[in-house]
Structure formats: structure tokens, C-alpha cells
Design a protein around this motif. Sequence first.
Motif, PDB file in Angstrom:
ATOM      1  N   ALA A 157       0.824  -1.209   0.000  1.00  0.00           N
ATOM      2  CA  ALA A 157       0.000   0.000   0.000  1.00  0.00           C
ATOM      3  C   ALA A 157       0.859   1.259   0.000  1.00  0.00           C
ATOM      4  O   ALA A 157       0.542   2.237  -0.691  1.00  0.00           O
ATOM      5  N   SER A 158       1.968   1.233   0.729  1.00  0.00           N
ATOM      6  CA  SER A 158       2.869   2.379   0.787  1.00  0.00           C
ATOM      7  C   SER A 158       3.475   2.677  -0.583  1.00  0.00           C
ATOM      8  O   SER A 158       3.517   3.832  -1.020  1.00  0.00           O
ATOM      9  N   ILE A 159       3.936   1.634  -1.278  1.00  0.00           N
ATOM     10  CA  ILE A 159       4.499   1.826  -2.622  1.00  0.00           C
ATOM     11  C   ILE A 159       3.399   2.319  -3.570  1.00  0.00           C
ATOM     12  O   ILE A 159       3.585   3.280  -4.319  1.00  0.00           O
ATOM     13  N   LYS A 160       2.252   1.670  -3.505  1.00  0.00           N
ATOM     14  CA  LYS A 160       1.142   2.013  -4.400  1.00  0.00           C
ATOM     15  C   LYS A 160       0.688   3.461  -4.201  1.00  0.00           C
ATOM     16  O   LYS A 160       0.504   4.201  -5.166  1.00  0.00           O
ATOM     17  N   ASN A 161       0.514   3.864  -2.942  1.00  0.00           N
ATOM     18  CA  ASN A 161      -0.039   5.188  -2.655  1.00  0.00           C
ATOM     19  C   ASN A 161       0.994   6.317  -2.694  1.00  0.00           C
ATOM     20  O   ASN A 161       0.681   7.420  -3.144  1.00  0.00           O
ATOM     21  N   ASN A 162       2.202   6.047  -2.219  1.00  0.00           N
ATOM     22  CA  ASN A 162       3.191   7.123  -2.097  1.00  0.00           C
ATOM     23  C   ASN A 162       4.139   7.232  -3.289  1.00  0.00           C
ATOM     24  O   ASN A 162       4.519   8.335  -3.667  1.00  0.00           O
ATOM     25  N   ILE A 163       4.541   6.107  -3.850  1.00  0.00           N
ATOM     26  CA  ILE A 163       5.484   6.130  -4.963  1.00  0.00           C
ATOM     27  C   ILE A 163       4.739   6.157  -6.298  1.00  0.00           C
ATOM     28  O   ILE A 163       5.055   6.944  -7.176  1.00  0.00           O
ATOM     29  N   CYS A 164       3.752   5.305  -6.420  1.00  0.00           N
ATOM     30  CA  CYS A 164       3.039   5.173  -7.698  1.00  0.00           C
ATOM     31  C   CYS A 164       1.805   6.064  -7.790  1.00  0.00           C
ATOM     32  O   CYS A 164       1.361   6.374  -8.891  1.00  0.00           O
ATOM     33  N   GLY A 165       1.250   6.482  -6.664  1.00  0.00           N
ATOM     34  CA  GLY A 165       0.004   7.234  -6.691  1.00  0.00           C
ATOM     35  C   GLY A 165       0.148   8.708  -6.395  1.00  0.00           C
ATOM     36  O   GLY A 165      -0.819   9.445  -6.422  1.00  0.00           O
ATOM     37  N   GLY A 166       1.365   9.149  -6.105  1.00  0.00           N
ATOM     38  CA  GLY A 166       1.577  10.550  -5.781  1.00  0.00           C
ATOM     39  C   GLY A 166       1.628  11.433  -7.015  1.00  0.00           C
ATOM     40  O   GLY A 166       1.703  10.941  -8.146  1.00  0.00           O
ATOM     41  N   PRO A 167       1.620  12.741  -6.813  1.00  0.00           N
ATOM     42  CA  PRO A 167       1.649  13.661  -7.952  1.00  0.00           C
ATOM     43  C   PRO A 167       2.992  13.672  -8.682  1.00  0.00           C
ATOM     44  O   PRO A 167       3.053  13.980  -9.861  1.00  0.00           O
ATOM     45  N   ASN A 168       4.065  13.350  -7.993  1.00  0.00           N
ATOM     46  CA  ASN A 168       5.398  13.337  -8.606  1.00  0.00           C
ATOM     47  C   ASN A 168       5.971  11.930  -8.548  1.00  0.00           C
ATOM     48  O   ASN A 168       6.070  11.338  -7.480  1.00  0.00           O
ATOM     49  N   LYS A 169       6.345  11.394  -9.674  1.00  0.00           N
ATOM     50  CA  LYS A 169       6.899  10.047  -9.772  1.00  0.00           C
ATOM     51  C   LYS A 169       8.318  10.012  -9.218  1.00  0.00           C
ATOM     52  O   LYS A 169       9.086  10.943  -9.416  1.00  0.00           O
TER      53      LYS A 169
ATOM     54  N   LYS B  84       7.798  19.020 -13.087  1.00  0.00           N
ATOM     55  CA  LYS B  84       8.003  20.083 -14.079  1.00  0.00           C
ATOM     56  C   LYS B  84       8.650  19.541 -15.342  1.00  0.00           C
ATOM     57  O   LYS B  84       9.524  20.167 -15.931  1.00  0.00           O
ATOM     58  N   GLY B  85       8.245  18.323 -15.742  1.00  0.00           N
ATOM     59  CA  GLY B  85       8.668  17.747 -17.001  1.00  0.00           C
ATOM     60  C   GLY B  85      10.063  17.165 -17.076  1.00  0.00           C
ATOM     61  O   GLY B  85      10.530  16.833 -18.153  1.00  0.00           O
ATOM     62  N   LYS B  86      10.740  17.056 -15.923  1.00  0.00           N
ATOM     63  CA  LYS B  86      12.082  16.473 -15.975  1.00  0.00           C
ATOM     64  C   LYS B  86      12.413  15.732 -14.672  1.00  0.00           C
ATOM     65  O   LYS B  86      11.790  15.948 -13.642  1.00  0.00           O
ATOM     66  N   TRP B  87      13.421  14.855 -14.782  1.00  0.00           N
ATOM     67  CA  TRP B  87      13.898  14.119 -13.613  1.00  0.00           C
ATOM     68  C   TRP B  87      14.876  15.001 -12.842  1.00  0.00           C
ATOM     69  O   TRP B  87      15.801  15.562 -13.420  1.00  0.00           O
ATOM     70  N   ASN B  88      14.645  15.122 -11.556  1.00  0.00           N
ATOM     71  CA  ASN B  88      15.489  15.930 -10.689  1.00  0.00           C
ATOM     72  C   ASN B  88      16.155  15.036  -9.652  1.00  0.00           C
ATOM     73  O   ASN B  88      15.485  14.205  -9.020  1.00  0.00           O
ATOM     74  N   LYS B  89      17.452  15.228  -9.490  1.00  0.00           N
ATOM     75  CA  LYS B  89      18.222  14.410  -8.557  1.00  0.00           C
ATOM     76  C   LYS B  89      17.666  14.558  -7.146  1.00  0.00           C
ATOM     77  O   LYS B  89      17.385  15.660  -6.683  1.00  0.00           O
ATOM     78  N   GLY B  90      17.531  13.422  -6.494  1.00  0.00           N
ATOM     79  CA  GLY B  90      17.064  13.414  -5.110  1.00  0.00           C
ATOM     80  C   GLY B  90      18.183  12.976  -4.190  1.00  0.00           C
ATOM     81  O   GLY B  90      19.322  13.411  -4.336  1.00  0.00           O
ATOM     82  N   SER B  91      17.862  12.059  -3.303  1.00  0.00           N
ATOM     83  CA  SER B  91      18.835  11.641  -2.304  1.00  0.00           C
ATOM     84  C   SER B  91      19.575  10.371  -2.712  1.00  0.00           C
ATOM     85  O   SER B  91      19.157   9.649  -3.614  1.00  0.00           O
TER      86      SER B  91
END
Length: 159
Positions: free
Chosen positions: A76-88, A125-132
Motif C-alpha cells: 500500500a505504501s508503494i502504491k499510494n506514495n510512490i506510484c500514486g503521488g503527484p510526482n513520480k 516540471k517535465g524532468k527528472w530531478n536528482k534526489g537523495s
Amino acid sequence: MRKIQIVLLLIVSQIMFSQVKNTDELYKTAKKLDSLIFDIGFNACDLSHYDSIVSDDLEFYHDKGGITSGKAAFIASIKNNICGGPNKVRREMVPGSMKVYPLYNNNVLYAFIQEGEHDFAEFYKGKWNKGSRAKFTILWILEDKNWKIKRVLSYDHHL
């Protein structure tokens, strides 16, 4: 004579309990399982196989997000937070960082530890941005002759 015995014991124990080579079948299995969890599941959001590779009593410890207990909560965490959030979010293994350590009981392989580092990026914003970047340790265990993710530590997240 005693010093020679100690040195030999240390050498033998290092060989017996060290990580496997990246050409070893167990290493290849770990890479395949990692791909199922992250490349297919986390990155592509195809969670259809999670039921067969996640242990019912999974424990996931995250230094920023806390503890997730159980297969259902993890999925559920992966589905809702990673796959279901506004930013991939995308995860990539840091090349050359993965290590695999077999665990034996009476000379029978029953589990292995996978550790490494991974990088995260977020699409907005249309591009991949480096995270952690973070470190991870995963305990994979044989349950009914199938490898299942059992315990996970995800820590040292930093930019």
C-alpha cells in the motif's frame, strides 16, 4: 604454532563468510530480485508480483519515513506514495555498490543479505530531478522454496 593456527582460521573464516562474487548464482539471483522490487515494482509501478516475493511479516525500517510492518502495508505504501503521488519517484542502484552475503544453517543456504547504495530522482516540471542517495540492507529468506524480502533497512539518506 598457535599464531599460524589463528591466521589460518582467520583466512578460512574470511573465505567462508565473505560476500559472493558478482559472477556467483546467488549474486545473479539477488540482482533479479532487486530488479523485481525496484525496477519493475518501484520504478514501473507494476506491483503484481509483490505478493509472491514479499514476506507476510516484512519489516521495513526507513530513517525518514519510520517503520512499515507487514506485506499489505508495504504494498500500500508503494502504491499510494510512490506510484500514486503527484510526482513520480525513480530508484537506481549505484553501480558497483551491491554486495551479497549468504547465510547458512548446517551448511544449507536459508537466506542472504543484500546491501548497497541507491540514488533517487523525482519527476516534476517535465524532468527528472536528482534526489537523495541512501544505503540499504535487505534480508532475503527462503520461504516455501521461494525468495522473499523479509527485513529492510533504508538509511543515511542525503543529497
